[in-house]
Scaffold this active site. Structure first.
Site, mmCIF file in Angstrom:
data_model
loop_
_atom_site.group_PDB
_atom_site.id
_atom_site.type_symbol
_atom_site.label_atom_id
_atom_site.label_comp_id
_atom_site.label_asym_id
_atom_site.label_seq_id
_atom_site.Cartn_x
_atom_site.Cartn_y
_atom_site.Cartn_z
ATOM 1 N N SER A 225 -9.985 -0.266 7.146
ATOM 2 C CA SER A 225 -9.151 -0.313 5.711
ATOM 3 C C SER A 225 -8.527 -1.716 5.297
ATOM 4 C CB SER A 225 -8.279 1.015 5.590
ATOM 5 O OG SER A 225 -9.079 1.925 5.224
ATOM 6 N N SER B 73 -9.643 2.092 2.706
ATOM 7 C CA SER B 73 -8.797 2.851 1.978
ATOM 8 C C SER B 73 -7.702 1.572 1.352
ATOM 9 C CB SER B 73 -7.881 3.822 2.786
ATOM 10 O OG SER B 73 -7.195 3.131 3.678
ATOM 11 N N LYS C 134 0.867 -1.307 0.033
ATOM 12 C CA LYS C 134 0.070 0.004 0.088
ATOM 13 C C LYS C 134 0.915 1.238 0.196
ATOM 14 C CE LYS C 134 -3.910 2.001 2.383
ATOM 15 N NZ LYS C 134 -4.543 2.025 3.749
HETATM 16 N N1 GLN Z 1 -13.294 4.208 6.215
HETATM 17 C C1 GLN Z 1 -12.567 4.874 7.528
HETATM 18 C C2 GLN Z 1 -12.149 5.955 7.385
HETATM 19 O O1 GLN Z 1 -12.453 6.789 6.167
HETATM 20 C C3 GLN Z 1 -11.510 3.871 7.769
HETATM 21 C C4 GLN Z 1 -10.134 4.187 7.009
HETATM 22 C C5 GLN Z 1 -9.197 3.376 7.602
HETATM 23 O O2 GLN Z 1 -9.221 2.337 8.145
HETATM 24 N N2 GLN Z 1 -7.944 3.921 7.096
HETATM 25 O O3 GLN Z 1 -11.412 6.722 7.911
#
Ligand code: GLN
Length: 498
Positions: free
Chosen positions: A189, A165, A82
């Protein structure tokens, strides 16, 4: 066994590792095969950066170690990261214009551990880096549409989001552009994109994997973990990602490295699986409910017992998370000011204007929204009303889990209320926030959680089941997922056209 390089991408990490050790394929040939696939499937938008020269150099070094008998445990198996892990030899953008073209002089701990290690300190697992994978800007998002470099398409239906994400990571594994990928999970994410793309992913207990070299979003929540096609592969990768890194990450847990593959074959007889009533309410789409229930029946066939439990503050986890995460983000992202690294606006009048122009032009809308929310909830006069209150409820959410774990060994439920939605389908950011409801409670408590594919819902889109364990119980989660995968075939399904 003869192996043609034609189908190398259909092999798991475990299978590839074996072929490489037996010298039936070379690391160089394997890397070349996957690099070609990445370029053929560029339209998915999964990769933000490749650097074939660096990849092939790593592969040649892996081949020498394999020849010399000094190979690491996963020597020569390809991997992609990532784009939130700094990785020498590859630009690291965190999906943001703010870091466009940024080259790190060092590797994140997770990258070093999975790769060649650190000379004179330790040997890594020996995996070869294929490149960097697209993600929501600074990992803020649930659909990968917040990336400054364009969205990622879901390989199961390219008109849909891959989740976020870690959307690039999940899409790349599902499309077999890499046998495995790293991701990070702050509020879901790893689990949610794994679920949306029909693959397996695990977020370990907070502190298990070092955060050193991971671009920070919300430091009290951020955790690294692997995404792969099987629980066995996740166990292999996680075993090499974790471990104390106390000099570099003060929240790193001082617990010994575990070999998570050791406990994969324990039976599930009398395992108590807690079913939180709040995870199966009105907000859950019928197709997801049906698929998860089917998987729960499979667990029962394997000897597990389903126990109803309650996580009464599930709903509150949304406002609590969307106060704490932006609060921490507003502080973490203050370092991006145009002075130290990354993007700087071209035209400005003085130093203050340089800061303003750089941040106005460098950050995307969602990041700005969170910086504003975070600054607001931390400001004098609102700190007690929002931030402190959220911290108190966070503690209660963690306590609720401890109550639940008196009645069960693992918790199971959906990862997300629906299958992957259409690209552009959520015009209101609140719709994204609400869809995090089942992953946020475990994140706020710092518990390990994983996503396992359990079939298909509307539009023939994959559905994931979430397993949540108590602290340091990753081995148990992986064991449950592995037994389920031995008894079923959902994780072997493959999107068409890849
Ligand atoms: N969807 C969540 C957010 O937007 C989680 C994102 C994540 O785990 N990085 O913060």
């Amino acid at each position: 066994m003869t192996q043609t390089s034609k189908d190398l991408h259909d092999l798991t990490v475990a299978q590839l590792a074996k072929l490489l050790v037996e010298r039936k394929v070379s690391a160089t040939e394997t890397a070349q095969h996957f690099l070609t696939r990445a370029s053929v499937h560029q339209d998915l938008g999964a990769f933000l950066a490749t650097n074939p020269e660096v990849t092939l150099q790593q592969a040649r070094e892996a081949d020498s170690r394999l020849a010399a008998g000094t190979a690491g445990a996963l020597e020569g198996v390809p991997l992609a990261h990532k784009d939130i892990f700094v990785t020498s030899g590859f630009a690291c953008t965190a999906g943001s214009k703010m870091l466009k073209g940024y080259m790190s002089p060092f590797d994140a701990t997770v990258v070093a551990k999975l790769g060649a290690g650190i000379p004179n300190q330790y040997q890594g697992a020996g995996m070869v880096t294929l490149g960097k994978l697209n993600c929501d800007e600074f990992a803020m998002g649930s659909s990968n549409e917040n990336s400054a470099f364009g969205p990622v398409k879901n390989p199961w239906d390219t008109t849909r989001v891959p989740g976020g994400s870690s959307g690039g990571s999940a899409a790349a594994v599902a499309a077999r552009l890499t046998p495995a990928a790293t991701g990070t999970d702050t509020g879901g994410s790893i689990r949610q994109p794994a679920s949306f793309c029909g693959i397996t992913g695990i977020k370990p207990t907070y502190g298990r994997a070092s955060r050193y070299g991971m671009v920070a979003f919300a430091s009290s929540l951020d955790q690294a973990g692997p995404l792969a096609r099987t629980a066995e592969d996740c166990a292999l990768l996680l075993s090499h990602m974790c471990g104390p890194d106390l000099d570099r990450d003060s929240t790193s847990l001082d617990v010994p490295v575990e070999d998570f593959t050791r406990s994969l074959n324990q039976d599930l007889v009398d395992l108590r699986v807690g079913i939180p009533v709040e995870f199966f309410g009105d907000g859950l789409a019928d197709d997801v409910r049906v698929a998860v229930n089917q998987a729960l029946k499979e667990l029962e066939k394997l000897g597990a017992k389903l126990v109803p439990i309650s996580l009464p503050r599930t709903e509150q986890s949304i406002p609590v998370y969307y106060i704490i995460a932006p609060a921490e983000a507003s502080s973490n992202l203050s370092r991006f000011d145009g002075v130290k690294f990354g993007f700087r606006a071209e035209n400005y009048t003085d130093l203050n204007d340089m800061y303003l122009q750089t941040r106005a032009q460098g950050f995307g809308d969602e990041v700005k929204r969170r910086i504003m929310i975070g600054t607001y909830v931390l400001s004098h006069g609102y700190y007690d009303a929002y931030y402190l209150q959220a911290q108190k409820i966070r503690r209660m959410i963690a306590d609720d889990f401890q109550q639940a774990f008196k009645q069960c060994d693992v918790i199971a439920g959906p990862v997300a209320p629906t299958v992957a939605w259409k690209l552009g389908g959520h015009s209101d950011p609140l719709a994204d926030y609400l869809a995090d409801i089942f992953t946020l409670p475990g994140s706020l408590a710092g518990l390990p959680g994983m996503s396992v594919p359990v079939g298909f819902g509307a539009g023939n889109m994959p559905v994931g089941m979430q397993l949540i364990g108590n602290y340091l119980q990753e081995a148990r989660l992986l064991n449950v997922a592995h037994r389920l995968q031995q008894a079923t075939d959902w994780h072997n399904a493959k999107p068409q056209g890849v």
